[in-house]
Scaffold this motif. Structure first.
Motif, short mmCIF file in Angstrom:
data_model
loop_
_atom_site.label_atom_id
_atom_site.label_comp_id
_atom_site.label_asym_id
_atom_site.label_seq_id
_atom_site.Cartn_x
_atom_site.Cartn_y
_atom_site.Cartn_z
N GLY A 1 6.76 15.44 -7.69
CA GLY A 1 7.68 16.55 -7.53
C GLY A 1 8.84 16.25 -6.58
N GLU A 2 9.05 15.00 -6.21
CA GLU A 2 10.20 14.68 -5.39
C GLU A 2 11.23 13.96 -6.25
N ALA A 3 12.48 14.32 -6.05
CA ALA A 3 13.54 13.81 -6.91
C ALA A 3 13.58 12.29 -6.88
N GLU A 4 13.73 11.73 -5.68
CA GLU A 4 13.72 10.27 -5.63
C GLU A 4 12.26 9.88 -5.38
N ALA A 5 11.58 9.50 -6.46
CA ALA A 5 10.15 9.20 -6.35
C ALA A 5 9.98 7.87 -5.63
N ASP A 6 10.40 7.89 -4.37
CA ASP A 6 10.33 6.69 -3.55
C ASP A 6 8.90 6.25 -3.35
N GLU A 7 8.69 4.97 -3.33
CA GLU A 7 7.40 4.46 -2.93
C GLU A 7 7.35 4.57 -1.40
N ARG A 8 6.35 5.28 -0.92
CA ARG A 8 6.24 5.46 0.52
C ARG A 8 4.95 4.83 0.98
N ILE B 1 0.86 -1.19 0.00
CA ILE B 1 0.00 0.00 0.00
C ILE B 1 0.88 1.22 0.00
N THR B 2 1.40 1.54 -1.16
CA THR B 2 2.36 2.63 -1.23
C THR B 2 1.85 3.70 -2.17
N PHE B 3 2.46 4.83 -2.12
CA PHE B 3 2.11 5.89 -3.06
C PHE B 3 3.36 6.66 -3.40
N ALA B 4 3.34 7.34 -4.53
CA ALA B 4 4.48 8.14 -4.94
C ALA B 4 4.13 9.60 -4.75
N VAL B 5 5.09 10.40 -4.33
CA VAL B 5 4.84 11.83 -4.15
C VAL B 5 5.32 12.57 -5.39
N GLY C 1 -2.00 2.59 -14.89
CA GLY C 1 -0.84 1.71 -14.86
C GLY C 1 -0.16 1.74 -13.52
N HIS C 2 0.89 0.93 -13.39
CA HIS C 2 1.50 0.70 -12.08
C HIS C 2 2.28 1.89 -11.56
N TYR C 3 2.59 2.87 -12.44
CA TYR C 3 3.32 4.05 -11.97
C TYR C 3 2.37 5.07 -11.34
N ASN C 4 1.07 4.83 -11.42
CA ASN C 4 0.11 5.77 -10.83
C ASN C 4 0.16 5.66 -9.31
N SER C 5 0.01 6.82 -8.64
CA SER C 5 0.19 6.82 -7.19
C SER C 5 -0.86 5.98 -6.47
N ALA C 6 -1.99 5.75 -7.10
CA ALA C 6 -3.03 4.97 -6.43
C ALA C 6 -3.16 3.56 -7.02
N TYR C 7 -2.10 3.09 -7.69
CA TYR C 7 -2.20 1.78 -8.35
C TYR C 7 -2.54 0.67 -7.37
N TYR C 8 -1.98 0.75 -6.17
CA TYR C 8 -2.28 -0.30 -5.19
C TYR C 8 -3.79 -0.42 -5.01
N GLU C 9 -4.44 0.73 -4.87
CA GLU C 9 -5.89 0.72 -4.64
C GLU C 9 -6.64 0.10 -5.83
N HIS C 10 -6.19 0.44 -7.03
CA HIS C 10 -6.86 -0.10 -8.22
C HIS C 10 -6.79 -1.63 -8.21
N SER C 11 -5.59 -2.15 -7.93
CA SER C 11 -5.45 -3.60 -7.97
C SER C 11 -6.14 -4.25 -6.77
N PHE C 12 -6.10 -3.57 -5.64
CA PHE C 12 -6.78 -4.08 -4.45
C PHE C 12 -8.29 -4.21 -4.71
N LEU C 13 -8.89 -3.18 -5.29
CA LEU C 13 -10.34 -3.22 -5.53
C LEU C 13 -10.68 -4.29 -6.57
N SER D 1 -9.99 8.79 -4.39
CA SER D 1 -9.21 7.62 -3.98
C SER D 1 -9.16 7.55 -2.47
N GLY D 2 -8.59 6.49 -1.98
CA GLY D 2 -8.36 6.36 -0.54
C GLY D 2 -9.22 5.32 0.15
N VAL D 3 -10.19 4.75 -0.57
CA VAL D 3 -11.10 3.83 0.10
C VAL D 3 -10.37 2.57 0.56
N SER D 4 -9.27 2.23 -0.10
CA SER D 4 -8.53 1.04 0.34
C SER D 4 -7.97 1.25 1.74
#
Lengths: 271, 480
Positions: free
Chosen positions: B58-65, B52-56, B225-237, B166-169
């Motif tokens: 505008g951040e240089a290292e687009a870490d999955e957080r 359950i991660t998201f990307a921020v 696609g998987h680079y979207n910040s809410a991809y986890y939620e899409h696949s979860f649903l 988003s966010g229901v997950s």
């Protein structure tokens, strides 16, 4: 006046395409100034055509072509009878109120040069109709007409700065200027028997409609410096060239495409 | 915290806190801090493992957080929820009626309730869908309504989300974690379950299908696609509901019908729950430069052969400039006063409102009318003089792009932070589904918490976290 139109568009692909999907806005409708007698769209390959309408009330035709296919030729043929008219348009399909057409788009957003031009040309003109007429003539005089098709995605501001415009550019500059002057304006694609492209057969025509409160929509053709009359066949409208374009398409496959357009507009019955 | 109402402890000076939640207060007092931290870390480890991660942006290292999770729940009583749900139902009914009207007969404009130009010259108004007739006249099947609270009975709608909220997950996963890690809280309180959400969502999708789809419509979830910040939620649903998760390239339109390519051939699709913005749905009708999208999708939609959830064009209902008219919109379509009030809003496009805003920048929150995610906004009270002056220039240059609102004394909920358990500001986003026979709600929502002391910005992209939201079946703890 009876006008016949033969509009051929041929895409040739350097590699076979798996699928081609196209959106055509190439079918005119009856209004107070024209009656469509006969109209057809033919494709030279296996394809499914589906007719619908878009949000502006234009007739749209979806074209679905199965691959592998290395070319698609679309032939639009038809005839219309046109009538001389004065005053505002009548009998057109209107799905949206004029105020929508005050909305500038990425292609029409005026820059300072266009704004200055507008205030210089018609800042002192009070009547909305006169303002539109004045802008139309001033743009016709200002913009050198470039024959044929314009390079894609040129904005009104870019065309105005270069001082040389295709019919499409001229229409978009007129739209930008009219909207900047507070007048709703829209892009019109269609055909013209005595338009600037009629001899080279390379493209259809386009012009502009401007709304005058309490009166209605009036046509203006900034590439010819006049108002459309019975030599014009009106086909589709939109906020700018991109959403009233006669043909837009997508393809699935590699390589490059070559586009060949031939438009014949003639008076009288087609052969 | 500046006298803010705490949802568990009450107003400062209320002594022992709200009696109905006394067991929670006691739980917080007696639970060793190390144990709270252990549980919180266990929850976060679980989320990380689930992905359950998201990307921020505008951040240089687009870490999955992962979005920080807080172990202390927020609690709403049955009575509070009853009033909220009535208000939400009324508001979402009005949103759908507004959308059907604005893309159809435009009666609300003819009746002079909202300015024509504001609605139609709004970039979120999509001429491309004028004349479309989604089944049952439902446009916004899924709305996320952001609420804030300033007192025991004072809830306000801060924002409507009628595009692809988003966010229901998090609502569902936070509950999972709480049941696993703090089972004793579910002994203390009769918490209404939220796990029926996915069934309700599936039902909403099926019931949105065109009549021609027949009894067993094929539904899919469309992700960029998987680079979207809410991809986890899409696949979860998609996993939970049991429908295909597809990307634009998996779909094709032929003969004004949408097909999904599968290894065994193509399957006709009846309902698309899309998590892609309007701009990227169909390059033939929307952005021609978009490489994403499904060419012809809008033609299939206009022809009535496929349903799109939410329908294209719903953004005009959640635009912040339209928001300020929502009380009138609710009154116009529901015939009664809004149960849930709006936050007072100054439209900077109006000269007087702009002047007021400029005179009071240090007190106000100023937002872009078409912004989201906490970007491009000014929170006056927590901004430096330099930040305020910089914003002033931006606002003067393009006033029509902004609205201003008072800084509300947002409610707080006890939250585990470095210094221990301390009050932090929260908001609340319930998810409201609309089916042909009316609005459906699960008793729950997403509680976002601003983890920084004093901060009012709860967006995950701005350092916010989440916590579970208990909706009780009764008025307080079982044991009181």
């Amino acid at each position: 006046m009876r006008i016949s139109i033969d509009h051929r568009t041929r895409y040739t692909f350097s590699e076979p395409q798996a699928r081609v999907v196209q959106l055509l806005r190439m079918t005119p409708q009856d209004d107070g100034a024209q009656s469509v007698i006969d109209w057809s769209i033919d494709v030279d390959c296996d394809a499914r055509l589906r007719r619908g309408t878009d949000g502006y009330g234009n007739i749209s035709t979806m074209l679905y072509v199965d691959g592998p296919v290395d070319h698609v030729e679309i032939v639009v043929r038809g005839e219309a009878v046109t009538y001389a008219h004065a005053g505002p348009l009548t009998g057109t399909v209107e799905t949206l109120p004029p105020v929508l057409f005050l909305r500038q788009t990425g292609l029409t957003r005026p820059d300072e040069a266009i704004r200055n031009f507008v205030s210089g040309v018609c800042g002192a003109v009070a009547s909305p109709q006169r303002r539109a007429e004045t802008l139309n003539i001033a743009l016709f005089e200002r913009l050198g007409l470039r024959a044929g098709r314009s390079p894609k995605a040129r904005t009104a501001a870019e065309a105005f700065a270069q001082g040389e415009a295709s019919t499409r550019d001229a229409a978009q500059v007129m739209i930008a200027a009219a909207r900047a002057a507070g007048l709703p304006a829209r892009f019109v694609s269609g055909h013209c028997l005595d338009g600037p492209n009629v001899r080279n057969h390379r493209s259809a025509h386009c012009w502009v409609e401007v709304h005058v409160e309490d009166l209605g929509w009036f046509g203006f053709d900034p590439s010819m410096g006049r108002q459309p009359g019975e030599t014009y066949v009106r086909v589709a409208i939109g906020l700018d060239a991109s959403d009233s374009t006669p043909l837009s398409g997508t393809r699935m496959g590699g390589g490059i495409e070559e586009l060949d357009v031939a438009v014949h507009v003639e008076a009288g019955q087609s052969q | 915290m500046n006298g803010a109402f705490d949802e568990i402890r009450g107003f400062p000076g209320d002594g022992a806190g709200r009696p109905e939640f006394a067991p929670l207060t006691k739980w917080l007092e007696t639970m060793p801090r190390a144990e709270l931290e252990r549980r919180q870390q266990a929850a976060e480890a679980m989320f990380r493992q689930l992905g359950i991660t998201f990307a921020v942006y505008g951040e240089a290292e687009a870490d999955e957080r992962i979005i920080p999770f807080d172990i202390v729940p927020r609690i709403l009583t049955a009575r509070e929820w009853t009033r909220l749900s009535a208000g939400l139902e009324q508001r979402v009914f009005a949103i759908n009626a507004f959308l059907d009207d604005i893309y159809g007969a435009r009666r609300i404009i003819a009746d002079g309730k909202i300015p024509e130009e504001l609605a139609l010259c709004n970039p979120q108004f999509r001429p491309e869908v004028v004349g479309a007739h989604p089944p049952h006249n439902i446009w916004a099947h899924i709305c996320g309504i952001d609420l804030v609270r300033t007192g025991p009975d004072d809830f306000w709608v801060l924002e409507d989300n009628a595009r692809t909220p988003s966010g229901v997950s998090y609502m569902l996963e936070d509950r999972e974690a709480m049941i696993r890690l703090c089972p004793e809280l579910f002994q203390m309180f009769r918490v209404m379950p939220v796990d029926s959400y996915t069934d309700l969502l599936h039902q909403t999708m099926q019931r949105a299908a065109p009549v021609s789809a027949g009894g067993n419509p094929v539904c899919v979830i469309l992700t960029p696609g998987h680079y979207n910040s809410a991809y986890y939620e899409h696949s979860f649903l998609a996993d939970t509901i049991g429908v295909e998760l597809v990307e634009p390239a998996d779909l094709e339109v032929d003969d004004d019908r949408v097909w999904m390519r599968t290894i065994t051939g193509r399957v006709k699709v009846d309902v698309i729950y899309r998590r892609i913005d309007d701009d990227f749905l169909d390059p033939l009708f929307f952005r021609p430069d978009s490489l994403l999208g499904v060419p012809g999708l809008l033609a299939a939609y206009r022809a009535g052969h496929v349903s799109i959830i939410n329908a294209p064009g719903t953004g005009v209902a959640d635009d912040k400039a339209i928001y300020s008219y929502m009380p009138d919109i609710v009154r116009y379509y529901s015939g009664s006063d809004p149960i849930l009030p709006n936050v007072e809003t100054w439209r900077c496009r109006e000269p007087q409102a702009l002047q007021y805003t400029l005179d009071n920048l240090e007190k106000l929150v100023v937002k872009l009318v078409d912004g989201s995610g906490g970007y491009g906004m000014l929170v006056g009270p927590t901004s430096s003089k330099a930040e305020i002056e910089k914003f002033r220039a931006v606002l003067i240059a393009e006033p029509h792009r902004y609205i201003a609102q008072p800084t509300l004394a947002l409610s707080t909920v006890p939250t585990l932070v470095e210094q221990g358990v301390a009050p932090r500001h929260v908001d609340f986003r319930p998810y409201v589904l609309t089916q042909p026979d009316g609005v459906k709600l699960v008793p729950g929502g997403l509680t976002r918490v601003a983890l920084k002391e004093g901060s009012l910005v709860v967006n995950s992209s701005q350092g916010g976290g989440t916590k579970d939201s208990f909706i009780l079946a009764d008025e307080g703890a079982v044991s009181c």
